[in-house]
Design a protein around this motif. Structure first.
Motif, short mmCIF file in Angstrom:
data_model
loop_
_atom_site.label_atom_id
_atom_site.label_comp_id
_atom_site.label_asym_id
_atom_site.label_seq_id
_atom_site.Cartn_x
_atom_site.Cartn_y
_atom_site.Cartn_z
N THR A 83 0.85 -1.18 0.00
CA THR A 83 0.00 0.00 0.00
C THR A 83 0.89 1.24 0.00
N CYS A 84 0.60 2.18 -0.88
CA CYS A 84 1.39 3.40 -0.97
C CYS A 84 1.22 4.24 0.30
N GLU A 85 2.35 4.71 0.85
CA GLU A 85 2.29 5.52 2.07
C GLU A 85 1.87 6.96 1.77
N GLY A 86 1.86 7.31 0.49
CA GLY A 86 1.46 8.67 0.12
C GLY A 86 -0.04 8.76 -0.10
N CYS A 87 -0.58 7.95 -1.02
CA CYS A 87 -1.99 8.08 -1.40
C CYS A 87 -2.84 6.91 -0.91
N GLN A 88 -2.22 5.95 -0.19
CA GLN A 88 -2.91 4.75 0.32
C GLN A 88 -3.44 3.86 -0.79
N LEU A 104 6.21 3.74 -1.77
CA LEU A 104 5.39 4.73 -2.46
C LEU A 104 5.12 4.24 -3.89
N CYS A 105 3.94 4.58 -4.43
CA CYS A 105 3.70 4.29 -5.83
C CYS A 105 4.50 5.28 -6.67
N LEU A 106 4.59 5.04 -7.97
CA LEU A 106 5.45 5.87 -8.81
C LEU A 106 5.06 7.35 -8.79
N PRO A 107 3.77 7.69 -8.98
CA PRO A 107 3.41 9.13 -8.94
C PRO A 107 3.79 9.79 -7.61
N CYS A 108 3.60 9.07 -6.49
CA CYS A 108 3.95 9.65 -5.18
C CYS A 108 5.46 9.76 -5.03
N GLN A 109 6.20 8.76 -5.54
CA GLN A 109 7.65 8.79 -5.50
C GLN A 109 8.16 10.02 -6.26
ZN LIG Z 1 0.78 6.85 -4.03
#
Ligand SMILES: [Zn+2]
Length: 117
Positions: A83-88, A104-109
């Motif tokens: 699970t992405c720590e930025g956008c869940q 993090l997912c790529l957009p959040c990274q």
């Molecule tokens: Zn994300």
């Protein structure tokens, strides 16, 4: 994500952690050897300091990666792995397979690297 997938990621992370341990030991050995050599030949102090600077940044990134891997292992244990720590949102499996320590997912990274997060 099922238990089998989590197990395979846990194994990947543990393998990475083990190889980092080896690298850190090798690194220490090289430092010890470079000291011995400079004692013998007198050594070029400036070059030595330059090398140490490079060495410490390598060691630093190894430490950072070790922390990331340990964090990922904790996330496997507490059920938040993947699970992405930025956008869940869910981190795509292809991204986790390429780099199992990501949180993090790529957009959040990309946002994080741009300094926006
Ligand atoms: Zn994300």
């Amino acid at each position: 994500m099922n238990t089998k997938q989590l197990d395979s990621y846990r194994k990947l992370l543990n393998d990475q952690l083990a190889s980092l341990g080896d690298a850190a030991q090798l690194h220490q050995k090289q430092l010890d050897e470079s000291h011995t050599t400079s004692d013998f030949v007198g050594g070029d102090r400036a070059a030595e300091l330059e090398n140490m600077e490079v060495d410490s940044s390598v060691a630093e990134s190894e430490i950072n990666l070790t922390k990331k891997i340990q964090h990922a292992l904790e996330r496997i244990n507490n059920g938040t792995y993947g699970t992405c720590e930025g956008c869940q949102g869910e981190i795509p499996a292809a991204r986790l397979e390429a780099k199992p320590s990501v949180s993090l997912c790529l957009p959040c990274q990309e946002k994080h690297e741009a300094g926006a997060v």
